[in-house]
Structures are given as structure tokens and as C-alpha cells.
Enzyme design. Structure first.
Site, PDB file in Angstrom:
ATOM      1  N   HIS A  89       0.804  -1.208   0.170  1.00 33.63           N
ATOM      2  CA  HIS A  89      -0.088   0.104  -0.028  1.00 33.63           C
ATOM      3  C   HIS A  89       1.105   1.093  -0.049  1.00 33.63           C
ATOM      4  O   HIS A  89       0.736   2.150  -0.855  1.00 33.63           O
ATOM      5  CB  HIS A  89      -0.868   0.206   1.086  1.00 33.63           C
ATOM      6  CG  HIS A  89      -1.744   1.189   1.327  1.00 33.63           C
ATOM      7  ND1 HIS A  89      -2.932   1.440   0.499  1.00 33.63           N
ATOM      8  CD2 HIS A  89      -1.697   2.211   2.231  1.00 33.63           C
ATOM      9  CE1 HIS A  89      -3.299   2.635   0.771  1.00 33.63           C
ATOM     10  NE2 HIS A  89      -2.456   3.213   1.879  1.00 33.63           N
ATOM     11  N   GLU A 113       2.899 -17.438 -21.865  1.00 33.05           N
ATOM     12  CA  GLU A 113       4.043 -17.617 -20.578  1.00 33.05           C
ATOM     13  C   GLU A 113       4.373 -19.233 -20.345  1.00 33.05           C
ATOM     14  O   GLU A 113       4.794 -19.358 -19.289  1.00 33.05           O
ATOM     15  CB  GLU A 113       2.952 -17.332 -19.374  1.00 33.05           C
ATOM     16  CG  GLU A 113       1.654 -18.003 -19.394  1.00 33.05           C
ATOM     17  CD  GLU A 113       0.769 -17.463 -18.291  1.00 33.05           C
ATOM     18  OE1 GLU A 113       1.067 -16.583 -17.356  1.00 33.05           O
ATOM     19  OE2 GLU A 113      -0.335 -17.570 -18.625  1.00 33.05           O
ATOM     20  N   ASP A 139       5.929 -15.447 -15.379  1.00 37.61           N
ATOM     21  CA  ASP A 139       5.934 -16.975 -15.576  1.00 37.61           C
ATOM     22  C   ASP A 139       6.925 -17.393 -16.696  1.00 37.61           C
ATOM     23  O   ASP A 139       7.574 -18.643 -16.357  1.00 37.61           O
ATOM     24  CB  ASP A 139       4.415 -17.122 -15.601  1.00 37.61           C
ATOM     25  CG  ASP A 139       3.820 -17.497 -14.445  1.00 37.61           C
ATOM     26  OD1 ASP A 139       4.551 -17.618 -13.089  1.00 37.61           O
ATOM     27  OD2 ASP A 139       2.561 -17.519 -14.354  1.00 37.61           O
ATOM     28  N   CYS A 179       2.797  -7.872 -20.743  1.00 42.14           N
ATOM     29  CA  CYS A 179       2.533  -7.322 -19.448  1.00 42.14           C
ATOM     30  C   CYS A 179       3.183  -7.973 -17.949  1.00 42.14           C
ATOM     31  O   CYS A 179       2.652  -7.816 -16.918  1.00 42.14           O
ATOM     32  CB  CYS A 179       0.793  -7.915 -19.130  1.00 42.14           C
ATOM     33  SG  CYS A 179       0.593  -9.767 -19.236  1.00 42.14           S
TER      34      CYS A 179
END
Length: 563
Positions: A186, A429, A453, A500
Site C-alpha cells: 500500500h 507464458e 511466469d 504484461c
């Protein structure tokens, strides 16, 4: 006698920038958890004590929530049935409320901390925050560790939670230094959003720093100077001025088209997990969402899989926010390190190579079709693209598409609108998807390379294993050659390729990826401005030459030396 200046170097940079100022260590009131066995007569009153504390915590969270989905998620945690029933069961078994809250919450926290996914590991901190709030409510304590923060200072803490930042006056925050937390914690998200320099994972910083001690920090290099001398302060002040000028220039650049200096176009997109993430990402002038992690829609539910209507409303809101900008939604990617409260996964020797992602969906076709129907219905409200994760074979792709075709026919017969031309793509991936890239490229509308991955599977390295973490390196020639091959296969068949994985925002990698012809870079919104500035000022022709040299290197070290 003056303390000698001390320099510290850390590697976990979160939000770049410079800060010079006094330290403000976060001092918390220590809570000693009382443990006692309650008598049978006391159990109901102890349960009521817990329920009153939960109601107090909920009321406190509602008062600070505003429009923040973070605190909305906290309110849901305070009301979470699994957590509540777990605590009540422990009280009925003889624990007092404080011990029951501590033990039950810690069981959930341990599950999150064992997960491989960094985003999910950081959610353990959210649960710790809720646990602390419940304990304070039981003790009748209202804590604000920032009541003495009246002048600009650098915040020093073991860890910072959303509740902490709700009490902060950010006008007086020059920077953050914490011992715990990662790039998805956070405090990291807050720091990026507000442009506050932040370093996490700074070992022993709390014991090294006293209140009021002068600190100079460079959150770009990870350098921290304790008790800096006059020359160091002057040096940091100069560097800060140059950094702020560069930020101003980058902010102006971010308003311009995504085109290299020699006219080559590229796309900059964001990775998101919820609606709040999309709202934040749009502030960074993104050109699309390259990855919407739909698993969080499932993980926010505590009692059952989300219904078609529940999913439809979320995807519809996302599509309306994005208007006609690209919105790539990955179908359910659960399993491995990501579990669900309401579904018991079969125990597997190696869950990361087991029944997860598309495999789970194909094994549960009705559940999968519920999501596909919701996505198709939402597609009329924007430019939604459907993306399958973890594919290894043409057969899997064909089975997924057959279910999608069934959903279209069902919606057609029911007279429910959907976009028939919705694009369907896949994650690259797995080693198999790389080897079969030429065949896949003839059957899908786009590729998105998931380097996190892909790197661990190509190199057979568990990226969560600290003993071998040094072997995990996306600059390894194997990974670079795989990426180059996938992009070439895609372009031969006229489809676009995005990325991504975290590698897309890597300062050194982005030029190689540009040179390989990567069409779309998708990353956390906080990285967009840096990457855009870098690529807009690059030459595509020079980047192509750099990429050609990089894929010929024999080691990761040789690749990095080239850069």
C-alpha cells in the site's frame, strides 16, 4: 561529538525521487495480547465483546473510506464470514476474544504470505492492519502515530498500512523508508500516486535512525545517507533540482503521442486488478488496459463464485471507464498460489504445474461460461478483449473457443446484446506456447507475453525461492530469444504482441523490446511516464540493432554489459 555520516544502499526502489530532511520514526503503542481460558458462562459475553469491536472497527473504516476501494475492501474483511466464524469458533473452544482474533487472523495471514504472487503476498499486510484495528477496538484504544508530524519529514517505519496513511498529512511527508513491504504494498502505491520518494525493504532502518536525524535519500539508486555532511546535502539538493526538471519535462512528454523520434509507434497500457486501479491508471494517460486480472473479482467473494450479473456489472463499469480504449481482460487465472475461500483445490504435489488457470476453467465449463457470458455482454459497452492464460496446446484453445461460441449462441437466442467481433487472444507464458507460437498466431487475434511466469518456466527457477532467486533473470538469452521468436511469429501472421510482465517497464529492457518490435508495453501505471519518455527519445532503428546484438549474446551478463 557528531556522528559520522553513514551510507546505506538498498535495491528495492519503489517511487523515484530525492528527499532531504529530518526523520520521523513511527512509534506505535505496544499491544500485549492477553491469553486466558474463558469459562462456559463467559463465552457469549466474550463473543459479544468481539462483535462490538468488529462493529467499532467497521464504523472507523467507514469514516475514513471516502471513495477508496482499499478501505471498502477492509470493511469487507471486517465482515468476512470465514474470519468472523473462525474467531467465534475459537472463543467457543475457550479462547478469549483477543487471542481468538490474533490466532484466526494469523492463520489467514500465513496463507497469503506463502503465495508466490507478489500482489497477493502484500495483501497479508491488509489483513494485519484489520487485525490490529480489531485488537485496538477490543482494548478501547484509538491510535494515531502521526499526531506529532507537524513539520516536513521523512517517515521511518517497520511497515505502513492504509490505516496509517489515512491519518497522514501528506504536505509534511518528504519520503518513506520502511523495513517491510514491496513494490505492490500500500505504501508503494500511495508513494507512486503522490510522487513521494519511497524505499522499502531497508534493513534495520528503524534501529539506525533517531527522531530528528537528518537524512538524504535517492530513491532512484536506493542510496540513503544518515547524518549527511554539508557537501552531501548540497550534492543531493542539486540532484533533486535536476530530477524535478526532468520530471517536468517527462510530464510534458507524456501528453504527446507514443512515437519514437524516428516515427515508430508503440502503445503504453496498464496492468490493473480492480475498478479503482483503472481510475488511477487513466490519470497516467494510458492508451489501454493490457491486463485486467479478473481473479480479483473472484477473490473478493467469500461464499461462492461470482454470478454472471455480478461480473457483468464490474466488466461493464471497466468498459465504460475505458470508453473505446483497449481493455484486455484475462479470464480466471486461479490456482497455484492463488486460492478461493469457497472452493477447495485438490492437493497437488506441484500446484504451479497443476490444475490452474485455463486448465481449471476447462474442467469447470459452467463456471467458465458464466464468466465468458458476462464478458460478452459487457463488450457492447467498450473495447473489451478476452485473453486466455496458461495455454499449452491448440486443443485447449479450441475447447475454450468452443465454449465461447456456445455462450454467443445462448445470448443470441435469448436476445441479449454482445459484440460478435470481440477479439480473443492468449498469454504466452509457457515454453509450449513459445514453441507453438507460429501455430497459435494463426488462430488468435493477439498475444500478450507474461514474462514473470515465462522466465521461471523457461529457466526452471521458482521466482519465490530465495535460495535460487539469483538465477531468475529475464535478461537470460533463452528468455530474450523466446520473446524475439514470439514477436516474429505474431507479425508474420499480422497480429499484435503486448507484454504484461514486469520486464515491460524495465529501464534497460524496454529498448531491446522496442527493437524486437513489441507493439504494446503494459505495466503498473506509475511506470508509464518513465517508459514513455525513454521510448519517445529513442531511435527505433538503433533499438533494432541493439536487439539484434542482445539475442546473440551467450549470457545475461553479456546482455547487460551491452546495455
Amino acid at each position: 561529538m557528531k556522528v559520522m555520516m553513514k551510507r546505506i544502499l538498498t535495491t528495492q526502489t519503489v517511487s523515484k525521487g530525492y528527499a532531504i530532511g529530518p526523520a520521523y520514526p513511527v512509534i506505535r503503542r505496544e499491544l500485549v495480547i492477553e491469553r486466558r481460558t474463558v469459562s462456559p458462562e463467559e463465552k457469549e459475553s466474550e463473543i459479544r465483546r468481539f462483535q462490538d469491536a468488529a462493529a467499532t472497527a467497521k464504523k472507523q473504516l467507514e469514516s475514513i473510506a471516502g471513495d477508496s476501494e482499499i478501505f471498502e475492501a477492509y470493511i469487507q474483511l471486517v465482515q468476512d464470514e470465514a474470519l468472523i466464524q473462525g474467531i467465534i469458533k475459537k472463543i467457543r473452544d475457550g479462547s478469549n476474544a483477543e487471542a481468538a482474533v490474533e490466532d484466526t487472523a494469523n492463520e489467514f495471514i500465513m496463507i497469503f504470505e506463502m503465495m508466490e504472487d507478489a500482489y497477493m503476498r502484500e495483501r497479508a499486510a491488509d489483513l494485519k492492519d484489520v487485525k490490529k484495528r480489531l485488537q485496538y477496538a477490543l482494548a478501547g484504544i484509538v491510535e494515531n502515530p502521526f499526531t506529532e508530524l507537524r513539520e516536513p519529514a521523512i517517515i521511518i517505519a517497520k511497515e505502513l498500512t492504509p490505516s496509517d496513511t489515512a491519518d497522514m498529512n501528506f504536505d509534511n511527508v518528504l519520503g518513506f523508508l520502511t523495513e517491510l513491504g514491496g513494490v505492490t504494498s500500500h505504501v508503494s502505491i500511495i508513494a507512486k500516486g503522490k510522487g513521494i520518494p519511497c524505499l522499502t525493504g531497508v534493513k534495520d532502518i528503524c534501529s539506525l535512525v533517531k527522531a530528528g536525524m537528518m537524512i538524504a535519500m535517492d530513491a532512484g539508486t536506493g542510496e540513503i545517507c544518515l547524518d549527511p555532511d554539508k557537501g552531501t546535502i548540497e550534492d543531493y539538493t542539486d540532484r533533486e533540482a535536476r530530477f524535478e526538471e526532468r520530471e517536468r519535462v517527462m510530464d510534458e512528454e507524456s501528453k504527446k503521442p507514443s512515437v519514437t523520434r524516428d516515427g515508430h509507434s508503440f502503445m503504453l497500457c496498464a496492468n490493473v486488478g480492480n475498478i479503482e486501479d483503472i481510475k488511477d491508471a487513466l490519470k497516467s494517460r494510458i492508451e489501454g488496459i493490457g491486463l485486467f486480472r479478473s481473479e480479483f473479482v473472484y477473490m473478493m467473494k467469500k461464499d461462492a463464485f461470482p454470478t454472471e450479473e455480478e461480473q457483468f456489472e464490474i466488466y461493464k463499469e471497466a468498459a465504460l471507464l475505458m470508453k473505446e480504449k483497449e481493455l484486455t481482460i484475462r479470464t480466471l487465472d486461479i490456482g497455484g498460489d492463488k486460492g478461493l475461500d469457497y472452493y477447495e483445490f485438490e492437493k497437488e504435489e506441484n500446484p504451479f504445474l497443476g490444475c490452474r488457470a485455463i486448465r481449471l476453467c476447462l474442467n469447470m465449463p459452467e463456471m467458465f461460461k458464466t464468466q465468458l457470458r458476462a464478458l460478452l455482454r459487457a463488450s457492447v459497452y467498450g473495447n473489451i478483449r478476452i485473453m486466455y492464460p496458461m495455454l499449452i496446446s491448440i486443443e485447449e484453445l479450441e475447447r475454450a473457443n468452443a465454449l465461447l461460441a456456445e455462450c454467443k449462441e445462448e445470448l443470441r437466442q435469448q436476445g441479449i446484446a454482445y459484440r460478435d467481433s470481440v477479439e480473443v487472444g492468449m498469454m504466452i507464458e509457457t515454453p509450449s506456447s513459445v514453441v507453438m507460437a507460429n501455430e497459435f498466431a494463426q488462430r488468435v487475434d493477439f498475444f500478450s507475453i507474461g514474462t514473470n511466469d515465462l522466465t521461471q518456466y523457461l529457466l526452471v527457477v521458482d521466482r519465490g525461492n530465495k535460495n535460487i532467486s539469483g538465477l531468475y533473470d529475464s535478461f537470460h538469452p533463452t528468455v530474450l530469444r523466446a520473446i524475439s521468436y514470439v514477436i516474429n511469429c505474431a507479425h508474420v501472421h499480422g497480429i499484435k504482441v503486448g507484454m504484461c510482465g514486469e520486464f515491460a517497464s524495465d529501464e534497460k529492457a524496454s529498448l531491446i523490446l522496442l527493437g524486437m518490435g513489441l507493439d504494446e508495453f503494459s505495466m503498473s501505471a506509475g511506470s508509464i511516464k518513465d517508459v514513455k519518455y525513454r521510448l519517445r527519445n529513442a531511435s527505433y532503428e538503433e533499438a533494432k540493432e541493439l536487439a539484434a546484438q542482445a539475442v546473440k549474446k551467450a549470457t545475461a551478463e553479456e546482455v547487460k554489459a551491452l546495455l
